[in-house]
Design a protein around this motif. Structure first.
Motif, short mmCIF file in Angstrom:
data_model
loop_
_atom_site.label_atom_id
_atom_site.label_comp_id
_atom_site.label_asym_id
_atom_site.label_seq_id
_atom_site.Cartn_x
_atom_site.Cartn_y
_atom_site.Cartn_z
N MET A 1 -56.97 87.65 58.25
CA MET A 1 -58.32 88.02 58.70
C MET A 1 -59.15 88.51 57.51
SD MET A 1 -59.53 90.76 61.64
CE MET A 1 -58.96 89.72 62.98
N GLU A 2 -60.35 87.98 57.37
CA GLU A 2 -61.23 88.40 56.29
C GLU A 2 -62.04 89.63 56.71
OE1 GLU A 2 -63.65 85.21 54.93
OE2 GLU A 2 -61.98 83.79 54.79
N LEU A 3 -62.56 90.35 55.72
CA LEU A 3 -63.33 91.56 56.01
C LEU A 3 -64.56 91.26 56.86
CD1 LEU A 3 -63.21 93.57 52.66
CD2 LEU A 3 -61.91 93.99 54.76
N LYS A 4 -65.18 90.08 56.65
CA LYS A 4 -66.37 89.74 57.44
C LYS A 4 -66.03 89.60 58.91
CE LYS A 4 -66.09 84.70 56.78
NZ LYS A 4 -66.82 83.50 56.28
N ASP A 5 -64.77 89.28 59.23
CA ASP A 5 -64.35 89.18 60.63
C ASP A 5 -64.29 90.56 61.30
OD1 ASP A 5 -64.00 86.38 60.50
OD2 ASP A 5 -62.03 86.66 59.57
N GLY B 1 -54.11 93.15 56.30
CA GLY B 1 -53.48 93.54 57.56
C GLY B 1 -53.71 95.01 57.85
N GLU B 2 -52.92 95.55 58.79
CA GLU B 2 -53.07 96.95 59.20
C GLU B 2 -52.20 97.85 58.34
OE1 GLU B 2 -52.38 97.50 63.34
OE2 GLU B 2 -53.86 96.00 63.96
N VAL C 1 -63.94 102.38 54.86
CA VAL C 1 -63.42 103.37 53.93
C VAL C 1 -62.88 102.70 52.67
CG1 VAL C 1 -62.86 105.08 55.70
CG2 VAL C 1 -61.17 103.33 55.13
N ALA C 2 -62.85 103.49 51.57
CA ALA C 2 -62.27 103.05 50.30
C ALA C 2 -60.85 103.61 50.23
CB ALA C 2 -63.11 103.55 49.13
N LEU C 3 -59.88 102.71 50.02
CA LEU C 3 -58.47 103.07 50.14
C LEU C 3 -57.72 102.97 48.81
CD1 LEU C 3 -57.72 100.89 53.28
CD2 LEU C 3 -57.73 103.38 53.29
N ILE C 4 -56.74 103.87 48.67
CA ILE C 4 -55.74 103.74 47.62
C ILE C 4 -54.47 103.25 48.31
CG2 ILE C 4 -54.41 104.94 45.83
CD1 ILE C 4 -56.67 107.08 45.88
N MET C 5 -54.04 102.02 48.02
CA MET C 5 -52.92 101.40 48.73
C MET C 5 -51.58 101.70 48.05
SD MET C 5 -54.51 99.84 51.22
CE MET C 5 -53.18 98.79 51.84
N TYR C 6 -50.51 101.81 48.87
CA TYR C 6 -49.16 102.01 48.37
C TYR C 6 -48.26 100.89 48.88
CZ TYR C 6 -50.84 106.59 46.98
OH TYR C 6 -51.56 107.60 46.39
N ASP C 7 -47.09 100.74 48.25
CA ASP C 7 -46.21 99.62 48.56
C ASP C 7 -45.57 99.70 49.94
OD1 ASP C 7 -46.73 98.50 46.10
OD2 ASP C 7 -45.01 99.46 45.12
N ASN C 8 -45.42 100.89 50.49
CA ASN C 8 -44.71 101.06 51.76
C ASN C 8 -45.66 100.97 52.97
OD1 ASN C 8 -46.05 103.39 51.16
ND2 ASN C 8 -44.39 104.78 51.79
N ASN C 9 -46.73 100.17 52.81
CA ASN C 9 -47.69 99.94 53.90
C ASN C 9 -48.35 101.22 54.37
OD1 ASN C 9 -49.09 98.10 55.55
ND2 ASN C 9 -47.79 98.60 57.30
N THR C 10 -48.63 102.10 53.40
CA THR C 10 -49.39 103.31 53.69
C THR C 10 -50.55 103.39 52.70
OG1 THR C 10 -48.00 104.67 52.24
CG2 THR C 10 -47.40 104.56 54.59
N ALA C 11 -51.49 104.26 52.99
CA ALA C 11 -52.66 104.35 52.12
C ALA C 11 -53.28 105.73 52.21
CB ALA C 11 -53.69 103.29 52.51
N LEU C 12 -54.08 106.05 51.22
CA LEU C 12 -54.89 107.26 51.22
C LEU C 12 -56.36 106.87 51.28
CD1 LEU C 12 -53.31 109.67 48.56
CD2 LEU C 12 -53.51 110.07 51.01
#
Length: 356
Positions: A1-5, A44-45, A71-82
């Motif tokens: 899914m793209e962000l525009k969706d 994804g989620e 929101v602006a996210l800092i992504m991590y490898d274990n499918n979590t984010a800040l």
């Protein structure tokens, strides 16, 4: 899914660039569970929490992410984010937070159109519709009134309710639907545009979950029965959630609201009650309260039948609520200022209480 969706557009991208957030992943909050968030990105989620800095700098509930926020996210490898920062909102539907003096609660963010849901059998109340309208106009969100459960009353009764709404609220579309017969759903589907975000507002038992299931073509939300003892709906939606429908439109579902507190909605009241306020310009006194003054053009209109008396009553009630909220908010800010001064003075002293 793209962000525009998910509703991402040029305006959101421009805000992201202006805030220097292009080095972060962009995502949209689709659910919230006690300050833990589910965010949808192009990949994804992901589960997310806010950074300590964002939590520390937040001055009120409005500064925390809400469903619908980009929101602006800092992504991590274990499918979590800040969540580093909220991308500036284009709109935010808010109400007075229940049980919190002077606090505002965000119902949904970045909404284009609000669907105001009322069941015609038990739930119908024009005064409540005007409350929802006030929230929408304050947020610059377009409203559409949806009347549900129309199979439970006669066609004559449906016409009478629709006429009553259009007489008192003339410029807002009204769509009557039935999940049993399917009547009205073609008209509703025709207004649901791809990439646009819609938010459902209504009390518990008004038929929001049934409406969502019908629009999505599957059982997304469980539905509940009306309580026989109270005549009120049971809460079948326990949290706010954003969903992308098959036609590409985006829908935010909300728990039923039994309290729709008016917050900072001066512009909302002006739009909802524009007919009344246009008359008020002809009152003898500029500070007319429209209660007992001689030369009150509003009271004269009520007396000669050109203005609905219940509309005036609802306006005066919402005005009092707005004034009370503004007073509570001013008092809250005053106390925060005093506390801030005490803290500042304390920080200037050493442990023995002497000034540094």
């Amino acid at each position: 899914m793209e962000l525009k969706d998910l509703g991402y557009n040029e305006k959101t991208e421009k805000s992201r660039v202006q805030q220097n957030l292009t080095d972060y992943e962009a995502g949209r909050v689709i659910a919230e569970h006690r300050e833990r968030y589910i965010v949808r990105t192009a990949q994804g989620e992901t589960e997310a929490e806010i950074t300590g800095n964002l939590r520390y700098s937040a001055k009120s509930r409005e500064d925390f992410p809400a469903v619908g926020d980009w929101v602006a996210l800092i992504m991590y490898d274990n499918n979590t984010a800040l969540i580093h920062q909220i991308i500036p909102r284009t709109s935010a539907i808010t109400r007075k937070a229940a049980g919190h003096t002077g606090e505002v609660q965000i119902i949904a963010a970045n909404v284009d159109t609000a669907l105001l849901i009322q069941a015609v059998d038990r739930d119908f109340n024009i005064n409540r519709l005007e409350r929802y309208l006030t929230l929408c106009y304050a947020a610059r969100v377009s409203p559409v009134i949806i009347l549900t459960k129309t199979d439970l009353i006669t066609e004559e009764r449906i016409s009478a309710i629709t006429d009553a709404i259009r007489q008192r609220i003339p410029d807002v579309p009204v769509i009557a639907v039935s999940s049993i017969t399917g009547n009205g759903y073609d008209a509703l589907n025709s207004i649901m545009e791809k990439g646009k975000t819609y938010c459902m507002l209504g009390s518990s038992g008004a038929g929001k979950s049934t409406l969502l299931n019908f629009l999505s073509g599957r059982e997304v939300m469980h539905t509940g029965d009306i309580s026989q003892s109270t005549g009120k709906g049971r809460h079948t939606t326990s949290h706010r959630e954003l969903l992308v429908l098959d036609n590409g439109s985006i829908l935010i579902d909300n728990p039923g609201m039994r309290e729709v507190g008016i917050a900072d909605t001066a512009s909302g009241l002006e739009t909802t009650f524009d007919t009344l306020l246009s008359l008020a310009q002809h009152c003898r006194f500029k500070n007319c309260t429209h209660t007992n003054e001689d030369g009150c053009a509003v009271l004269e209109a009520v007396e000669n039948g050109t203005l609905d008396e219940s509309l005036l009553g609802n306006y005066l009630k919402l005005e009092r609520e707005k004034a009370w909220f503004e007073t509570s908010q001013a008092e809250k800010k005053r106390k925060e200022k005093i506390f801030g001064k005490i803290l500042k003075d304390y920080q200037k002293k050493d442990i023995k209480g002497k000034k540094i």
